[in-house]
Design a protein around this motif. Structure first.
Motif, mmCIF file in Angstrom:
data_model
loop_
_atom_site.group_PDB
_atom_site.id
_atom_site.type_symbol
_atom_site.label_atom_id
_atom_site.label_comp_id
_atom_site.label_asym_id
_atom_site.label_seq_id
_atom_site.Cartn_x
_atom_site.Cartn_y
_atom_site.Cartn_z
ATOM 1 N N ASP A 181 0.830 -1.218 0.000
ATOM 2 C CA ASP A 181 0.000 0.000 0.000
ATOM 3 C C ASP A 181 0.864 1.268 0.000
ATOM 4 N N ALA A 182 2.023 1.195 0.634
ATOM 5 C CA ALA A 182 2.905 2.367 0.603
ATOM 6 C C ALA A 182 3.322 2.656 -0.838
ATOM 7 N N VAL A 183 3.623 1.602 -1.593
ATOM 8 C CA VAL A 183 4.015 1.790 -2.999
ATOM 9 C C VAL A 183 2.845 2.388 -3.778
ATOM 10 N N LEU A 184 1.632 1.875 -3.545
ATOM 11 C CA LEU A 184 0.461 2.417 -4.253
ATOM 12 C C LEU A 184 0.252 3.894 -3.893
ATOM 13 N N ALA A 185 0.462 4.219 -2.639
ATOM 14 C CA ALA A 185 0.300 5.617 -2.215
ATOM 15 C C ALA A 185 1.301 6.515 -2.943
ATOM 16 N N ILE A 186 2.529 6.038 -3.029
ATOM 17 C CA ILE A 186 3.567 6.840 -3.689
ATOM 18 C C ILE A 186 3.238 6.976 -5.184
ATOM 19 N N GLU A 187 2.817 5.858 -5.781
ATOM 20 C CA GLU A 187 2.475 5.901 -7.209
ATOM 21 C C GLU A 187 1.263 6.798 -7.464
ATOM 22 N N ALA A 188 0.384 6.876 -6.476
ATOM 23 C CA ALA A 188 -0.803 7.731 -6.636
ATOM 24 C C ALA A 188 -0.488 9.198 -6.336
ATOM 25 N N GLY A 189 0.757 9.476 -5.938
ATOM 26 C CA GLY A 189 1.169 10.871 -5.790
ATOM 27 C C GLY A 189 1.289 11.381 -4.367
ATOM 28 N N ALA A 190 1.291 10.486 -3.388
ATOM 29 C CA ALA A 190 1.446 10.959 -2.002
ATOM 30 C C ALA A 190 2.802 11.640 -1.830
ATOM 31 N N ASP A 191 2.813 12.730 -1.076
ATOM 32 C CA ASP A 191 4.077 13.425 -0.779
ATOM 33 C C ASP A 191 4.721 12.882 0.489
ATOM 34 N N ALA A 192 3.945 12.194 1.289
ATOM 35 C CA ALA A 192 4.460 11.543 2.502
ATOM 36 C C ALA A 192 3.421 10.521 2.922
ATOM 37 N N VAL A 193 3.839 9.577 3.762
ATOM 38 C CA VAL A 193 2.939 8.516 4.215
ATOM 39 C C VAL A 193 3.027 8.429 5.733
ATOM 40 N N VAL A 194 1.875 8.292 6.384
ATOM 41 C CA VAL A 194 1.866 8.032 7.823
ATOM 42 C C VAL A 194 1.537 6.556 8.049
ATOM 43 N N VAL A 195 2.485 5.841 8.618
ATOM 44 C CA VAL A 195 2.256 4.465 9.039
ATOM 45 C C VAL A 195 1.412 4.552 10.305
ATOM 46 N N SER A 196 0.162 4.105 10.196
ATOM 47 C CA SER A 196 -0.773 4.315 11.309
ATOM 48 C C SER A 196 -1.835 3.241 11.299
ATOM 49 N N ASN A 197 -2.243 2.800 12.480
ATOM 50 C CA ASN A 197 -3.453 1.979 12.596
ATOM 51 C C ASN A 197 -4.522 2.748 13.370
ATOM 52 N N HIS A 198 -4.438 4.077 13.286
ATOM 53 C CA HIS A 198 -5.466 4.944 13.862
ATOM 54 C C HIS A 198 -5.513 4.762 15.390
ATOM 55 N N GLY A 199 -4.321 4.529 15.953
ATOM 56 C CA GLY A 199 -4.273 4.342 17.406
ATOM 57 C C GLY A 199 -5.085 3.141 17.868
ATOM 58 N N GLY A 200 -5.126 2.072 17.042
ATOM 59 C CA GLY A 200 -5.858 0.859 17.429
ATOM 60 C C GLY A 200 -7.365 1.041 17.445
ATOM 61 N N ARG A 201 -7.876 2.058 16.763
ATOM 62 C CA ARG A 201 -9.314 2.358 16.826
ATOM 63 C C ARG A 201 -10.090 1.839 15.617
ATOM 64 N N GLN A 202 -9.370 1.294 14.629
ATOM 65 C CA GLN A 202 -10.075 0.844 13.431
ATOM 66 C C GLN A 202 -10.154 -0.681 13.394
ATOM 67 N N LEU A 203 -9.243 -1.355 12.697
ATOM 68 C CA LEU A 203 -9.327 -2.811 12.597
ATOM 69 C C LEU A 203 -8.503 -3.443 13.717
ATOM 70 N N ASP A 204 -9.196 -3.973 14.726
ATOM 71 C CA ASP A 204 -8.441 -4.636 15.793
ATOM 72 C C ASP A 204 -7.831 -5.907 15.223
ATOM 73 N N GLY A 205 -6.582 -6.172 15.613
ATOM 74 C CA GLY A 205 -5.900 -7.360 15.095
ATOM 75 C C GLY A 205 -4.849 -7.026 14.048
#
Ligand SMILES: Cc1cc2nc3c(=O)[nH]c(=O)nc-3n(C[C@H](O)[C@H](O)[C@H](O)COP(=O)(O)O)c2cc1C
Ligand SMILES: CC(C)CC(=O)C(=O)O
Length: 366
Positions: A243-267
């Motif tokens: 997904d980081a590669v897809l983000a870069i290819e889609a034009g992201a200027d930076a990426v935040v590695v995040s799981n939303h502080g454990g508030r989204q998909l548990d596990g």
């Protein structure tokens, strides 16, 4: 006699020395359901716990006699100098923690260091009251079903002087946060998203998100956002190298590695544990930021050694805000900075560029 704490009522509360002290102080001041909303995660909170535990699996390998008594914590990201590799993560509704909300957060941050404050789409103070106050302000964007509303928010932020957009990509809807379900959590009266117009129905964040968030986004959303704003786009919520590669290819200027502080998909894994895979995939093409579980200055060192350029801090900033308003935010960020400087100095690290994977040893590794 114990020092008087931030409450200033002579209760004898000791002055906070760690972020954990601020958390305790915040908990004592907040209504239990508000504390649960701020603190909680999704499901069994396994990911929430993993975020902090991951840092404890690393030990530091200091180098001695490096003349590192005055470490330089400054960095440059997206063309801007940061006093330290730290930023305030987007957290909705700061007025839950303090009546001045994000205005207090910005003021408190500016008193500690020139580092960015990322305000949420659900910030509870007007963006015009937050910019131009000594720290860069970035806007976190939830792309809503109503693109005109999303666009209006972005344009308003840009006019106000916001410097970057942080597109959150891990929330087609909100994760199932059992504490909030059990508490029947509703936002207290008066806590509203100050930068969103049109309607109400915000009181139950989970129901509101189901109704308003666009749940079917794909990577073309980056091109859309680019078409409405020239600001740098930071993609927040990536957990795999692919997904980081897809983000870069889609034009992201930076990426935040995040799981939303454990508030989204548990596990999902701790962010620190997926960082090496993502750093390898990104191969230095864009800066990587990380959030989730950063609670000590040495955690910043660990994240940087594994490939992050900076970290974002979420809940602890709200703890500072609840415990002491702007001064509490300043206190939290100063503790992190002081601990980072202390750790760099004792580890023989003179500048952030000196931080490499050699600085770390993982528990159990030979
Ligand atoms: C109460 C709360 C509200 C949050 N609101 C948002 C939000 O509006 N947008 C967003 O992208 N992330 C939001 N987050 C996630 C944070 O940006 C961040 O990813 C997370 O809190 C980092 O982990 P930490 O709290 O362990 O530092 C929220 C987190 C909390 C705790
Ligand atoms: C109000 C919510 C949409 C904010 C959020 O992202 C969260 O609670 O994690």
């Amino acid at each position: 006699m114990a020092a008087i704490g931030p409450r200033g009522d002579g209760a004898g509360e000791a002055a906070p020395l760690t972020l954990a002290d601020y958390a305790r102080s915040a908990r004592a001041r907040l209504a239990p359901a508000v504390w649960d909303f701020l603190e909680g995660g999704a499901g069994e909170e396994r990911t929430l716990a993993a975020n902090t535990e991951a840092f404890d699996r690393y030990w530091l390998r200091p180098s001695v006699l490096r003349g590192a008594s005055r470490p330089d914590t400054a960095t440059e990201i997206l063309g801007r100098r940061w006093d330290a590799p730290l930023a305030v993560a987007p957290v909705a509704y700061h007025t839950l923690a303090h009546p001045a909300g994000e205005a207090a957060t910005v003021r408190g941050t500016a008193a500690a260091a020139a580092v960015p404050v990322v305000i949420s789409t659900f910030a509870s103070r007007a963006v015009e009251d937050l910019t131009g106050r000594g720290v860069p302000v970035w806007l976190q964007v939830y792309c809503l079903r109503d693109r005109a509303v999303t666009r209006g928010l972005v344009e308003r932020a840009e006019r106000a002087g916001v410097e970057a957009l942080v597109l959150t990509v891990d929330a087609p809807h909100l994760g199932r946060r059992l504490r909030d379900v059990r508490n029947g959590f509703r936002l207290p009266a008066g806590v509203v998203p100050a930068n969103l117009t049109g309607g109400d129905g915000f009181a139950d964040p989970s129901v509101h998100a189901r109704e308003e968030f666009d749940p079917d986004l794909d990577w073309t959303v980056l091109a859309w956002l680019r078409s409405v704003s020239p600001l740098p786009i930071v993609v927040k919520g990536v957990l795999t190298g692919a997904d980081a590669v897809l983000a870069i290819e889609a034009g992201a200027d930076a990426v935040v590695v995040s799981n939303h502080g454990g508030r989204q998909l548990d596990g999902v894994p701790a962010t620190l544990d997926v960082l090496p895979e993502i750093a390898e995939a990104a191969a230095g093409r864009v800066p990587l930021l990380l959030d989730g579980g950063v609670r000590r200055g040495r955690d910043v060192l660990t994240a940087l050694a594994l490939g992050a350029r900076a970290v974002l801090v979420g809940r602890p900033v709200l703890h500072g805000l609840a415990a002491g308003g702007p001064d509490g935010v300043t206190g939290v960020l100063r503790i992190l900075l002081d601990e980072l400087t202390d750790a760099m100095s004792l580890a023989g690290v003179r500048a952030l560029a000196d931080i490499t994977p050699d600085l770390l040893r993982r528990s159990g590794d030979r």
